[in-house]
Scaffold this motif. Structure first.
Motif, PDB file in Angstrom:
ATOM      1  N   THR A 187      63.350  -7.163 -38.370  1.00 20.41           N
ATOM      2  CA  THR A 187      63.010  -6.182 -39.317  1.00 20.41           C
ATOM      3  C   THR A 187      62.762  -6.721 -40.652  1.00 20.41           C
ATOM      4  O   THR A 187      62.940  -7.819 -41.141  1.00 20.41           O
ATOM      5  CB  THR A 187      63.879  -5.198 -39.703  1.00 20.41           C
ATOM      6  N   GLU A 188      61.829  -6.103 -41.450  1.00 21.25           N
ATOM      7  CA  GLU A 188      61.377  -6.771 -42.613  1.00 21.25           C
ATOM      8  C   GLU A 188      62.651  -6.560 -43.502  1.00 21.25           C
ATOM      9  O   GLU A 188      62.908  -7.579 -44.452  1.00 21.25           O
ATOM     10  CB  GLU A 188      60.361  -5.587 -43.423  1.00 21.25           C
ATOM     11  N   ARG A 189      63.619  -5.572 -43.371  1.00 20.09           N
ATOM     12  CA  ARG A 189      64.757  -5.511 -44.419  1.00 20.09           C
ATOM     13  C   ARG A 189      65.566  -6.934 -44.227  1.00 20.09           C
ATOM     14  O   ARG A 189      66.266  -7.329 -45.298  1.00 20.09           O
ATOM     15  CB  ARG A 189      65.608  -4.385 -43.737  1.00 20.09           C
ATOM     16  N   GLN A 190      65.943  -7.470 -43.006  1.00 17.96           N
ATOM     17  CA  GLN A 190      66.754  -8.525 -42.903  1.00 17.96           C
ATOM     18  C   GLN A 190      66.442  -9.678 -43.895  1.00 17.96           C
ATOM     19  O   GLN A 190      66.991 -10.415 -43.926  1.00 17.96           O
ATOM     20  CB  GLN A 190      67.107  -9.034 -41.412  1.00 17.96           C
ATOM     21  N   MET A 191      64.795  -9.612 -43.899  1.00 21.63           N
ATOM     22  CA  MET A 191      64.284 -10.648 -44.806  1.00 21.63           C
ATOM     23  C   MET A 191      64.584 -10.347 -46.427  1.00 21.63           C
ATOM     24  O   MET A 191      64.888 -11.111 -47.290  1.00 21.63           O
ATOM     25  CB  MET A 191      62.847 -11.155 -44.458  1.00 21.63           C
ATOM     26  N   THR A 192      64.030  -9.063 -46.470  1.00 21.64           N
ATOM     27  CA  THR A 192      63.743  -8.612 -48.167  1.00 21.64           C
ATOM     28  C   THR A 192      65.379  -8.682 -48.409  1.00 21.64           C
ATOM     29  O   THR A 192      65.485  -9.027 -49.873  1.00 21.64           O
ATOM     30  CB  THR A 192      63.514  -7.391 -48.154  1.00 21.64           C
ATOM     31  N   ASP A 193      66.352  -8.207 -47.904  1.00 19.73           N
ATOM     32  CA  ASP A 193      67.741  -8.273 -48.239  1.00 19.73           C
ATOM     33  C   ASP A 193      68.291  -9.697 -48.619  1.00 19.73           C
ATOM     34  O   ASP A 193      69.539  -9.675 -49.249  1.00 19.73           O
ATOM     35  CB  ASP A 193      68.714  -7.447 -47.145  1.00 19.73           C
ATOM     36  N   SER A 194      67.626 -10.635 -48.027  1.00 21.36           N
ATOM     37  CA  SER A 194      68.209 -11.867 -48.252  1.00 21.36           C
ATOM     38  C   SER A 194      68.320 -12.316 -49.805  1.00 21.36           C
ATOM     39  O   SER A 194      69.049 -13.210 -50.097  1.00 21.36           O
ATOM     40  CB  SER A 194      67.369 -12.914 -47.429  1.00 21.36           C
ATOM     41  N   GLN A 195      67.523 -11.544 -50.414  1.00 17.73           N
ATOM     42  CA  GLN A 195      67.468 -11.978 -52.125  1.00 17.73           C
ATOM     43  C   GLN A 195      68.926 -11.600 -52.495  1.00 17.73           C
ATOM     44  O   GLN A 195      69.348 -12.462 -53.537  1.00 17.73           O
ATOM     45  CB  GLN A 195      66.703 -10.987 -52.561  1.00 17.73           C
ATOM     46  N   ARG A 196      69.756 -10.819 -52.152  1.00 13.35           N
ATOM     47  CA  ARG A 196      71.114 -10.549 -52.604  1.00 13.35           C
ATOM     48  C   ARG A 196      72.079 -11.614 -52.356  1.00 13.35           C
ATOM     49  O   ARG A 196      72.908 -11.890 -53.100  1.00 13.35           O
ATOM     50  CB  ARG A 196      71.538  -9.341 -51.673  1.00 13.35           C
ATOM     51  N   PHE A 197      71.558 -12.676 -51.537  1.00 16.43           N
ATOM     52  CA  PHE A 197      72.480 -13.896 -51.171  1.00 16.43           C
ATOM     53  C   PHE A 197      71.659 -15.249 -52.081  1.00 16.43           C
ATOM     54  O   PHE A 197      72.355 -16.357 -51.542  1.00 16.43           O
ATOM     55  CB  PHE A 197      72.708 -14.134 -49.906  1.00 16.43           C
ATOM     56  N   VAL A 198      70.826 -14.857 -52.652  1.00 20.91           N
ATOM     57  CA  VAL A 198      70.151 -16.200 -53.447  1.00 20.91           C
ATOM     58  C   VAL A 198      70.285 -16.011 -54.973  1.00 20.91           C
ATOM     59  O   VAL A 198      69.819 -14.923 -55.525  1.00 20.91           O
ATOM     60  CB  VAL A 198      68.521 -16.197 -53.025  1.00 20.91           C
ATOM     61  N   VAL A 199      70.837 -17.152 -55.500  1.00 19.03           N
ATOM     62  CA  VAL A 199      70.994 -16.896 -56.952  1.00 19.03           C
ATOM     63  C   VAL A 199      69.940 -17.581 -57.760  1.00 19.03           C
ATOM     64  O   VAL A 199      69.632 -17.588 -59.025  1.00 19.03           O
ATOM     65  CB  VAL A 199      72.420 -17.383 -57.457  1.00 19.03           C
ATOM     66  N   GLY A 200      69.356 -18.464 -57.064  1.00 15.72           N
ATOM     67  CA  GLY A 200      68.041 -19.167 -57.626  1.00 15.72           C
ATOM     68  C   GLY A 200      66.959 -18.613 -57.408  1.00 15.72           C
ATOM     69  O   GLY A 200      66.826 -17.211 -57.159  1.00 15.72           O
ATOM     70  N   PRO A 201      65.785 -18.739 -57.641  1.00 17.40           N
ATOM     71  CA  PRO A 201      64.527 -18.182 -57.749  1.00 17.40           C
ATOM     72  C   PRO A 201      64.048 -17.742 -56.178  1.00 17.40           C
ATOM     73  O   PRO A 201      64.337 -18.431 -55.397  1.00 17.40           O
ATOM     74  CB  PRO A 201      63.283 -19.147 -58.281  1.00 17.40           C
ATOM     75  N   TRP A 202      63.736 -16.395 -56.175  1.00 21.41           N
ATOM     76  CA  TRP A 202      63.386 -15.918 -54.874  1.00 21.41           C
ATOM     77  C   TRP A 202      61.990 -15.272 -54.826  1.00 21.41           C
ATOM     78  O   TRP A 202      61.517 -14.734 -55.877  1.00 21.41           O
ATOM     79  CB  TRP A 202      64.272 -14.584 -54.757  1.00 21.41           C
ATOM     80  N   ARG A 203      61.206 -15.532 -53.842  1.00 26.74           N
ATOM     81  CA  ARG A 203      60.038 -15.134 -53.575  1.00 26.74           C
ATOM     82  C   ARG A 203      59.671 -14.489 -52.115  1.00 26.74           C
ATOM     83  O   ARG A 203      60.141 -15.259 -51.004  1.00 26.74           O
ATOM     84  CB  ARG A 203      59.014 -16.242 -53.722  1.00 26.74           C
ATOM     85  N   TYR A 204      59.027 -13.498 -51.998  1.00 28.06           N
ATOM     86  CA  TYR A 204      59.023 -12.909 -50.667  1.00 28.06           C
ATOM     87  C   TYR A 204      57.444 -12.706 -50.419  1.00 28.06           C
ATOM     88  O   TYR A 204      56.817 -12.281 -51.145  1.00 28.06           O
ATOM     89  CB  TYR A 204      59.555 -11.510 -50.502  1.00 28.06           C
ATOM     90  N   GLU A 205      56.939 -12.964 -48.947  1.00 25.10           N
ATOM     91  CA  GLU A 205      55.644 -12.939 -48.682  1.00 25.10           C
ATOM     92  C   GLU A 205      55.791 -12.146 -47.451  1.00 25.10           C
ATOM     93  O   GLU A 205      56.278 -12.635 -46.436  1.00 25.10           O
ATOM     94  CB  GLU A 205      54.919 -14.362 -48.283  1.00 25.10           C
ATOM     95  N   ARG A 206      54.847 -11.236 -47.050  1.00 20.60           N
ATOM     96  CA  ARG A 206      54.750 -10.184 -46.033  1.00 20.60           C
ATOM     97  C   ARG A 206      53.352 -10.387 -45.464  1.00 20.60           C
ATOM     98  O   ARG A 206      52.202 -10.526 -46.130  1.00 20.60           O
ATOM     99  CB  ARG A 206      54.836  -8.828 -46.534  1.00 20.60           C
ATOM    100  N   LEU A 207      53.271 -11.045 -44.177  1.00 21.91           N
ATOM    101  CA  LEU A 207      51.900 -11.309 -43.587  1.00 21.91           C
ATOM    102  C   LEU A 207      51.434 -10.184 -42.618  1.00 21.91           C
ATOM    103  O   LEU A 207      52.241 -10.146 -41.770  1.00 21.91           O
ATOM    104  CB  LEU A 207      52.165 -12.640 -42.769  1.00 21.91           C
ATOM    105  N   PRO A 208      50.361  -9.758 -42.954  1.00 22.07           N
ATOM    106  CA  PRO A 208      49.994  -8.451 -42.053  1.00 22.07           C
ATOM    107  C   PRO A 208      49.129  -9.012 -40.813  1.00 22.07           C
ATOM    108  O   PRO A 208      48.546 -10.163 -40.920  1.00 22.07           O
ATOM    109  CB  PRO A 208      48.963  -7.863 -42.966  1.00 22.07           C
ATOM    110  N   ARG A 209      49.379  -8.200 -39.655  1.00 20.73           N
ATOM    111  CA  ARG A 209      48.693  -8.502 -38.343  1.00 20.73           C
ATOM    112  C   ARG A 209      49.036  -9.693 -37.999  1.00 20.73           C
ATOM    113  O   ARG A 209      48.214 -10.472 -37.277  1.00 20.73           O
ATOM    114  CB  ARG A 209      47.119  -8.343 -38.645  1.00 20.73           C
TER     115      ARG A 209
END
Length: 231
Positions: A187-209
Motif C-alpha cells: 500500500t501507499e500508506r506503508q511508504m508514506t508513513d515511513s516519514q515518521r521514522f525518519v529524522v533526516g530530510p524526507w522526500r516521497y515520489e509516487r509513480l503512476p501506472r
C-alpha cells in the motif's frame, strides 16, 4: 558502484538453514563487504527485500550511510503498522511460512501461479524480467532460499503486531521513498508513513501506472530519481 547479490540470490551462497537469512546476519554480510572493499560511507538504494535491508543498514550503521533510496517497501515499522489492507495484501507471506507448500505450488505448470500473481499473467517470452526471475528460481536451492527470507524475517506473529521485525533507531540520513500505484502487494500508506521514522530530510515520489518491479519497468525514472537524490 557496488551491487552485491545478497545471500540466497544470484551467485551468492544459499545456505539451507532458515536462520541464515535473518536481517542481522545479512547486515553482517554487507558491513563485512564494505570493510573488505575499504569503503567507509555509501549511498544506498534498494528495492523490495533490498529496501528492507537498506532501511536496516541506515538505522544500525548510520555512520556508513549518507543517503538512502527505498523503492516499494517502506520502513519496517511503517509496514507493520499500515493497517488491515496491508495485512490482507501480505497474505502470501503467511503462506510462505509452511515448508514444502510454496515450493511445490510456485513452479507447477511452468510457474503459472507465479506468473499470474507476481506479473499479472505475463506468458513466457512476453517479458524478459519474468523469464529471468524464473530461470534464477529454477536453480537448485534458489526457491527455498528466497522463501527463507520470509521465514526468517516475517514470522506469523508479525501479522497480529504493529511493530516491525526489528525495533530500529530513527533514520538520520536523507531518505527518498518511491512507491508505484499498480503495486499488488504494498500500500501507499506503508511508504508514506515511513516519514515518521525518519529524522533526516524526507522526500516521497509516487509513480503512476507502474507495477511492483519499479527498477525494471521504469528504469529511466528510477535512474533520474537516484541521480538527483544521490547528487
Amino acid at each position: 558502484m557496488i551491487a552485491p547479490d545478497l545471500r540466497g540470490f544470484g551467485d551468492s551462497d544459499r545456505p539451507a538453514e532458515v536462520e541464515c537469512y535473518g536481517l542481522r546476519t545479512v547486515l553482517g554480510d554487507l558491513l563485512g563487504l564494505l570493510d573488505a572493499l575499504e569503503v567507509g560511507e555509501v549511498r544506498v538504494a534498494g528495492h523490495d527485500w533490498g529496501a528492507l535491508v537498506a532501511w536496516a543498514l541506515a538505522a544500525f550503521a548510520p555512520e556508513r550511510v549518507t543517503r538512502l533510496a527505498a523503492f516499494s517497501v517502506g520502513h519496517p515499522q511503517a509496514f507493520a503498522s499500515a493497517g488491515f489492507v496491508q495485512k490482507q495484501l501480505s497474505w502470501y507471506m503467511l503462506w510462505f511460512q509452511f515448508p514444502g507448500v510454496a515450493e511445490a505450488q510456485l513452479p507447477a505448470d511452468d510457474w503459472r501461479w507465479f506468473r499470474e500473481w507476481a506479473h499479472d499473467g505475463v506468458p513466457r517470452g512476453a517479458d524478459a524480467l519474468v523469464d529471468a526471475q524464473i530461470a534464477d528460481l529454477d536453480r537448485p536451492g534458489a526457491l527455498v532460499a528466497g522463501l527463507n527470507w520470509y521465514r526468517a524475517n516475517m514470522p506469523p506473529g508479525i501479522f497480529a503486531a504493529t511493530d516491525g521485525p526489528l525495533e530500529m533507531p530513527a533514520i538520520g540520513c536523507a531518505v527518498l521513498g518511491v512507491w508505484s500505484d499498480r503495486d499488488p502487494a504494498l500500500t501507499e500508506r506503508q511508504m508514506t508513513d515511513s516519514q515518521r521514522f525518519v529524522v533526516g530530510p524526507w522526500r516521497y515520489e509516487r509513480l503512476p501506472r507502474v507495477g511492483h518491479w519499479i527498477p525494471a519497468h521504469a528504469p529511466e525514472r528510477t535512474t533520474a530519481l537516484l541521480l538527483e537524490h544521490f547528487a
